[in-house]
Design an enzyme around this catalytic site. Structure first.
Site, PDB file in Angstrom:
ATOM      1  N   ARG A  52      10.106   0.002   3.974  1.00  0.00           N
ATOM      2  CA  ARG A  52      10.449   0.957   2.917  1.00  0.00           C
ATOM      3  C   ARG A  52      11.520   1.945   3.382  1.00  0.00           C
ATOM      4  O   ARG A  52      12.406   2.331   2.618  1.00  0.00           O
ATOM      5  CB  ARG A  52       9.187   1.709   2.497  1.00  0.00           C
ATOM      6  N   HIS A  56      14.983   2.756   1.402  1.00  0.00           N
ATOM      7  CA  HIS A  56      15.372   4.096   0.960  1.00  0.00           C
ATOM      8  C   HIS A  56      16.661   4.557   1.634  1.00  0.00           C
ATOM      9  O   HIS A  56      17.374   5.396   1.085  1.00  0.00           O
ATOM     10  CB  HIS A  56      14.236   5.088   1.228  1.00  0.00           C
ATOM     11  N   ASN A  84      11.391  10.975  -1.214  1.00  0.00           N
ATOM     12  CA  ASN A  84      11.151  10.732   0.211  1.00  0.00           C
ATOM     13  C   ASN A  84      10.160  11.697   0.845  1.00  0.00           C
ATOM     14  O   ASN A  84       9.423  11.327   1.771  1.00  0.00           O
ATOM     15  CB  ASN A  84      12.471  10.835   0.994  1.00  0.00           C
ATOM     16  N   HIS A 184       5.542  -5.112  -1.578  1.00  0.00           N
ATOM     17  CA  HIS A 184       4.334  -4.375  -1.948  1.00  0.00           C
ATOM     18  C   HIS A 184       3.074  -5.208  -1.736  1.00  0.00           C
ATOM     19  O   HIS A 184       1.981  -4.778  -2.078  1.00  0.00           O
ATOM     20  CB  HIS A 184       4.420  -3.908  -3.397  1.00  0.00           C
TER      21      HIS A 184
END
Length: 310
Positions: A52, A56, A84, A184
């Site tokens: 992740r 990001h 974040n 996920h």
């Protein structure tokens, strides 16, 4: 002729390569892998966090390690951006890997490359696919909290059309969107990201699934409580995420919209039946994502520490 040779040189210099550190720092990848594996062995959830973190980073300014920069008088850190803050994790793992690499090859390996390699190693460690990472990224000297908060990062409340548009802006298609969302299959989500979905039941959520999730997410408290995105195999990288979507058991709204009568239903169904196809497409999508707006050649710098510019 001279101009042509100069342009050719710049083009070559700016090309990412799987062999970028073979001569400059031949032990770089094994050193990074050791740091990543040590971290995930202590906390398996860290695998999802490092994947992740890479996502990001790449979606804001490109894959340039801008997300790692701390706040200064001249830098508005992305770490404190709404998507974040108290959510993205793994900074210390990247810092540890960077420190280990600096000991053997000072000033050679970029933080941006470490983030990219760490994502690959994380997938592999928890049973997901591996792939050859193209290297040669350089680190940014700036960050952008405003970009991180202005919609560059897709929201957990996003519609399918919004998600498709977000990914298209980064050169990623619908198959990339679905494959990357498949990460996920591991990791956890905070209660506030799915509270409305389980308490304001709609036709796109299984009633039993919603009731089960209420135990981990009180209606009026515990917004930061965590729940696995995949209750069945939360610590293994597999295709169960897609099986969940078909059963209306996607935890986040942005998960379930991938199988909601829209243009990505077919892809979700394919991945639910064919884990090898999912693994292959996930690896390809991660490679594509890792190439978003990279800094190469003489752009940016190679940071000595990942949290600050030189």
């Amino acid at each position: 002729m001279l101009i042509m040779l100069m342009l050719l040189s710049l083009t070559c210099e700016a090309t990412l390569s799987t062999k970028f550190y073979d001569k400059k720092c031949p032990d770089a990848l094994t050193t990074i892998r050791k740091s990543v594996r040590t971290a995930i062995a202590k906390e398996r959830r860290m695998a999802a966090s490092l994947i992740r973190l890479h996502f990001h980073d790449c979606f804001v300014q490109g894959c340039d390690a801008s997300i790692l920069l701390d706040e200064t008088h001249s830098i508005k850190s992305e770490k404190t951006a709404l998507p974040n803050n108290a959510s993205v994790r793994g900074y210390e793992i990247i810092d540890n890997a960077k420190a280990a690499v600096e000991k053997i090859c000072p000033g050679v390996v970029s933080c941006a490359d470490i983030v990219t390699v760490a994502a690959r190693d994380s997938s592999e460690y928890v049973g997901g696919p591996s792939w050859k990472v193209k290297l040669g990224r350089r680190d940014s000297t700036t960050a952008s909290r405003s970009l991180a908060e202005s919609g560059e990062l897709p929201s957990f409340t996003a519609s399918l059309d919004q998600l498709i548009t977000h990914f298209a802006r980064k050169g990623l298609d619908k198959r990339d969107l679905v494959a990357l969302s498949g990460s996920h299959t591991i990791g956890q989500a905070q209660c506030f990201t799915f509270r409305n979905r389980i308490y304001n039941k709609t036709s796109d959520i299984d009633a039993g699934f919603a009731n089960t999730r209420k135990g981990r997410c009180p209606k009026n408290s515990g917004s930061d409580k965590l729940s696995p995105l995949d209750l069945v195999t939360p610590n293994s990288f597999d295709n169960n995420y897609f099986k969940n979507l078909i059963q209306k058991k996607g935890l986040l709204h942005s998960d379930q919209v991938l199988f909601s009568g829209g243009s990505t239903d077919k892809i979700v169904y394919e991945y639910s039946k064919n884990p090898s196809l999912f693994n292959s497409d996930f690896a390809s999508a991660m490679i594509k994502m890792g190439n978003i707006d990279v800094l190469t050649g003489s752009s940016g710098e190679i940071r000595r520490i990942c949290s600050a510019v030189n």
